[in-house]
Write a protein that holds these residues in place. Structure first.
Motif, mmCIF file in Angstrom:
data_model
loop_
_atom_site.group_PDB
_atom_site.id
_atom_site.type_symbol
_atom_site.label_atom_id
_atom_site.label_comp_id
_atom_site.label_asym_id
_atom_site.label_seq_id
_atom_site.Cartn_x
_atom_site.Cartn_y
_atom_site.Cartn_z
ATOM 1 N N GLU A 367 83.815 21.387 43.130
ATOM 2 C CA GLU A 367 84.910 21.906 43.958
ATOM 3 C C GLU A 367 84.439 23.127 44.753
ATOM 4 N N HIS A 368 84.766 23.143 46.047
ATOM 5 C CA HIS A 368 84.477 24.275 46.925
ATOM 6 C C HIS A 368 85.779 24.793 47.526
ATOM 7 N N GLN A 369 85.746 26.027 47.989
ATOM 8 C CA GLN A 369 86.913 26.636 48.619
ATOM 9 C C GLN A 369 86.834 26.478 50.138
ATOM 10 N N ILE A 370 87.985 26.302 50.763
ATOM 11 C CA ILE A 370 88.026 26.188 52.221
ATOM 12 C C ILE A 370 87.519 27.497 52.825
ATOM 13 N N PRO A 371 86.613 27.411 53.817
ATOM 14 C CA PRO A 371 86.055 28.642 54.404
ATOM 15 C C PRO A 371 87.146 29.552 54.980
ATOM 16 N N THR A 372 86.927 30.835 54.826
ATOM 17 C CA THR A 372 87.861 31.821 55.369
ATOM 18 C C THR A 372 87.540 32.101 56.836
ATOM 19 N N LYS A 373 88.470 32.765 57.523
ATOM 20 C CA LYS A 373 88.231 33.173 58.915
ATOM 21 C C LYS A 373 86.993 34.053 59.023
ATOM 22 N N GLU A 374 86.874 34.957 58.083
ATOM 23 C CA GLU A 374 85.746 35.898 58.120
ATOM 24 C C GLU A 374 84.410 35.156 58.000
ATOM 25 N N GLU A 375 84.369 34.166 57.120
ATOM 26 C CA GLU A 375 83.135 33.396 56.941
ATOM 27 C C GLU A 375 82.771 32.621 58.210
ATOM 28 N N ILE A 376 83.777 32.088 58.885
ATOM 29 C CA ILE A 376 83.516 31.326 60.112
ATOM 30 C C ILE A 376 83.031 32.254 61.216
ATOM 31 N N ILE A 377 83.669 33.419 61.359
ATOM 32 C CA ILE A 377 83.236 34.381 62.380
ATOM 33 C C ILE A 377 81.793 34.816 62.120
ATOM 34 N N GLU A 378 81.480 35.046 60.852
ATOM 35 C CA GLU A 378 80.107 35.435 60.488
ATOM 36 C C GLU A 378 79.117 34.303 60.821
ATOM 37 N N LYS A 379 79.525 33.062 60.554
ATOM 38 C CA LYS A 379 78.675 31.911 60.849
ATOM 39 C C LYS A 379 78.451 31.777 62.356
ATOM 40 N N ARG A 380 79.512 31.940 63.145
ATOM 41 C CA ARG A 380 79.384 31.873 64.599
ATOM 42 C C ARG A 380 78.432 32.954 65.099
ATOM 43 N N GLN A 381 78.567 34.151 64.537
ATOM 44 C CA GLN A 381 77.705 35.262 64.944
ATOM 45 C C GLN A 381 76.248 34.934 64.650
ATOM 46 N N LYS A 382 75.994 34.383 63.467
ATOM 47 C CA LYS A 382 74.626 34.038 63.078
ATOM 48 C C LYS A 382 74.050 32.963 63.994
ATOM 49 N N ASN A 383 74.868 31.954 64.298
ATOM 50 C CA ASN A 383 74.410 30.891 65.199
ATOM 51 C C ASN A 383 74.058 31.443 66.572
ATOM 52 N N PHE A 384 74.897 32.347 67.055
ATOM 53 C CA PHE A 384 74.661 32.934 68.374
ATOM 54 C C PHE A 384 73.369 33.747 68.384
ATOM 55 N N GLU A 385 73.153 34.530 67.335
ATOM 56 C CA GLU A 385 71.925 35.329 67.249
ATOM 57 C C GLU A 385 70.693 34.419 67.174
ATOM 58 N N ASN A 386 70.834 33.301 66.459
ATOM 59 C CA ASN A 386 69.705 32.359 66.371
ATOM 60 C C ASN A 386 69.367 31.762 67.724
ATOM 61 N N LYS A 387 70.403 31.437 68.517
ATOM 62 C CA LYS A 387 70.162 30.900 69.857
ATOM 63 C C LYS A 387 69.433 31.920 70.730
ATOM 64 N N ILE A 388 69.863 33.186 70.612
ATOM 65 C CA ILE A 388 69.194 34.240 71.399
ATOM 66 C C ILE A 388 67.724 34.325 71.018
ATOM 67 N N GLN A 389 67.451 34.261 69.723
ATOM 68 C CA GLN A 389 66.060 34.357 69.262
ATOM 69 C C GLN A 389 65.220 33.181 69.769
ATOM 70 N N VAL A 390 65.816 32.017 69.776
ATOM 71 C CA VAL A 390 65.100 30.831 70.288
ATOM 72 C C VAL A 390 64.705 31.038 71.745
ATOM 73 N N TRP A 391 65.643 31.527 72.580
ATOM 74 C CA TRP A 391 65.342 31.719 73.998
ATOM 75 C C TRP A 391 64.363 32.879 74.216
ATOM 76 N N LEU A 392 64.435 33.883 73.343
ATOM 77 C CA LEU A 392 63.446 34.959 73.444
ATOM 78 C C LEU A 392 62.043 34.426 73.174
ATOM 79 N N ASN A 393 61.947 33.539 72.193
ATOM 80 C CA ASN A 393 60.641 32.961 71.868
ATOM 81 C C ASN A 393 60.122 32.048 72.977
ATOM 82 N N ARG A 394 61.043 31.362 73.654
ATOM 83 C CA ARG A 394 60.613 30.462 74.730
ATOM 84 C C ARG A 394 60.098 31.228 75.941
ATOM 85 N N GLY A 395 60.732 32.359 76.250
ATOM 86 C CA GLY A 395 60.288 33.175 77.379
ATOM 87 C C GLY A 395 60.435 32.481 78.723
#
Length: 567
Positions: A367-395
């Motif tokens: 059994e797992h708990q339904i994700p909270t708003k805070e967890e989703i916002i944190e996940k979105r933030q992490k995804n966004f930062e990862n995308k930025i890092q990918v484009w920085l690496n591509r140059g």
């Protein structure tokens, strides 16, 4: 050393067709079943999608066709139009070098075309029960008196769709000398009784396919109120790293609605159900394979035949009625040595079904708990930062860098400029507000008690009984105001009224099979059924209402005419 098709004793024309299809060695079910059918034995085969069962029965039938014989020699019964077309096409591929005539026959197809082909003579017919009964009994156009081979394909699915009575009526039109093969993913009691009644000393074959293992699958469940299911689903999807996902819904109407709502939330989604043409189905599956679509919403019937190895997630949006069906669903992930994740949304009142599934799979569901708003916002933030890092690496941002240099040269602060551009690039997140969860109706302690009380429930039931078994037990026959109202509680469904009820001996399965047969609609599209003393109510998808209420249509139950109209 593996056996070859030539060692099975097949004629050269079939071997040539198999070579064209690049089928070099028979699958386990083909190895077992082809010799038995060539030897004239009746067979019962328990196997899943992708096991090669179509070749298992098609090749022996084609091997033994008698050229020039009058009348239909082989009949294959399939639960849906889609499967009938698929099987008919496979038979034609195997028999491309043999002189014979075949046709897929199903509801919605032109009667004139079917009459013409039947008059000209057919050797093999692949058809759905409703239309076949119509051609046998009402149109007097289908004669099975010379039948030599009968195949019941996906027998458990025909049972769940309410076709068992139709199957028996068709069987009664065939000679006792026929050879019969029954294929089913599961063997519930009604299917076993059918086999015992109509098959002669059948040989049983069980193929444990790769779908039956859950060793590589992480199984989770979330306790969710019905009114929070969609909100919970979108939250869970956002938190998962999904490669491609298959979501199972109960009905065609709910699969379409769910797919539309996910698209509106920004997820690339398509619905896969029996309303689609074969071409449309193939286009959607190709897009899913090529990752142009990341989420596919499907009914159990439509999902049969999907054989894609890299599905990362399977979601049980609606719990299946049978635990065996759960295994077939989740077996779509965790294939070819990969790991997979199965996620099930379950109301607190149906937690006992989780125990039943665990007993069948012999593996725990966590059994797992339904994700909270805070967890989703944190996940979105992490995804966004990862995308930025990918484009920085591509140059590879030369043009964009020139724009930045221009603004900086004009005196704009570089950090402020970067923040503005990030804000602009995150508009997609703004289009996906995190849906609020309504207050749960069930407390944790209530859930625990429900789980303890319910462990022994829902055992040894037929698919008919399970199909109409709602969350509280009273939902099998609803008598409260909410259940017996004139309007359906399910979006996309219209409530119809029948002038027959409990005093007339009406049962849910009879309502399903009668409407499905006389109106030529799938039994599994029919929704909630409410049986009162003198009348009954049934929910039908909006787009099929006109088909059920056609002026010339007369629906019968217990050989009595039934008046049916909008509630």
């Amino acid at each position: 050393m593996s056996q070859t098709f030539s060692q099975l004793g097949l004629r050269p024309e079939l071997l040539s067709a198999l070579q064209d299809l690049e089928h070099e060695t028979p699958t386990p079910i083909q190895t077992d079943i082809i010799p038995l059918m060539l030897d004239g034995k009746d067979v019962i085969a328990q196997s899943q999608t992708g096991s090669g069962k179509t070749g298992g029965f098609a090749l022996p039938i084609l091997e033994n066709l008698l050229p020039g014989k009058n009348g239909i020699q082989a009949l294959v019964l399939a639960p849906t139009r889609e499967l009938a077309i698929q099987v008919s096409k496979a038979i034609d591929e195997y028999g491309k070098y043999i002189n014979y005539r075949s046709m897929a026959i199903y509801g919605g197809q032109s009667y004139s075309e079917q009459f013409r082909n039947l008059r000209n003579g057919l050797d093999i017919v692949v058809g759905t029960p409703g239309r076949l009964i119509d051609l046998i009994e009402k149109k007097k156009a289908l004669d099975l008196s010379n039948l030599r081979y009968l195949v019941l394909d996906e027998a458990d699915e025909m049972l769940s769709m309410g076709f068992v009575d139709d199957i028996e009526r068709i069987l009664q039109q065939t000679p006792a000398t026929r050879q019969t093969a029954l294929f089913s993913a599961t063997l519930p009691k009604p299917i076993r009784k059918l086999a015992q009644k109509y098959l002669k000393d059948p040989q049983a074959i069980t193929i444990k396919s790769k779908e039956l293992t859950v060793d590589t699958i992480e199984q989770r469940f979330y306790v969710v109120d019905e009114r929070n299911k969609f909100a919970a689903l979108t939250r869970i999807i956002e938190m998962e790293d999904i490669n491609s996902a298959l979501i199972f819904a109960r009905t065609r109407a709910s699969s379409r609605q769910l797919a539309n709502e996910l698209v509106q939330r920004g997820f690339t989604t398509e619905a896969l159900n029996g309303d689609l043409s074969q071409d449309a189905r193939m286009q959607i599956l190709d897009s899913f394979r090529e990752k142009k679509i990341s989420i596919l919403v499907a009914t159990d019937v439509a999902a049969r035949g999907i054989d894609i190895d890299d599905i990362s997630h399977v979601f049980n949006y609606d719990l299946p009625d049978q635990s065996e069906v759960y295994i077939h669903r989740v077996g779509r992930t965790g294939r070819a040595g990969r790991s997979g994740i199965s996620i099930t949304l379950v109301p607190a009142s149906k937690l006992y079904r989780i125990k039943r599934i665990e007993g069948l799979t012999r593996s725990p569901m966590v059994e797992h708990q339904i994700p909270t708003k805070e967890e989703i916002i944190e996940k979105r933030q992490k995804n966004f930062e990862n995308k930025i890092q990918v484009w920085l690496n591509r140059g590879r941002c030369r043009e964009e860098r020139a724009i930045v240099d221009k603004f900086v040269a004009e005196g704009v602060d570089a950090a402020e400029l970067a923040a503005v551009m990030m804000k602009m690039s995150r508009t997609e997140d703004n289009k996906r507000p995190i849906q609020e969860l309504k207050k749960s109706r069930h407390k944790t302690e209530q859930r625990k008690n429900t789980r303890k009380r319910s462990r022994s429930k829902d055992r040894d039931k037929t698919p008919y009984e399970n199909k109409f078994d709602g969350a509280p037990k009273k939902n099998k026959y609803t008598h409260d105001n909410a259940g017996s109202g004139r309007e359906s509680q399910e979006p996309g469904m219209t409530r119809l009224r029948l002038n027959r009820g409990r005093k007339h001996g009406i049962k849910p399965g009879e309502i399903v099979s009668s409407i499905a047969h006389f109106a030529s609609i799938p039994g599994n599209s029919i929704g909630k059924i409410v049986i009162n003393d003198k009348s009954s109510f049934v929910d039908v998808p909006d787009q099929l209402v006109s088909q059920v209420l056609e002026d010339h249509l007369q629906i019968k139950i217990h050989k009595n005419d039934v008046e049916i109209r909008k509630a």
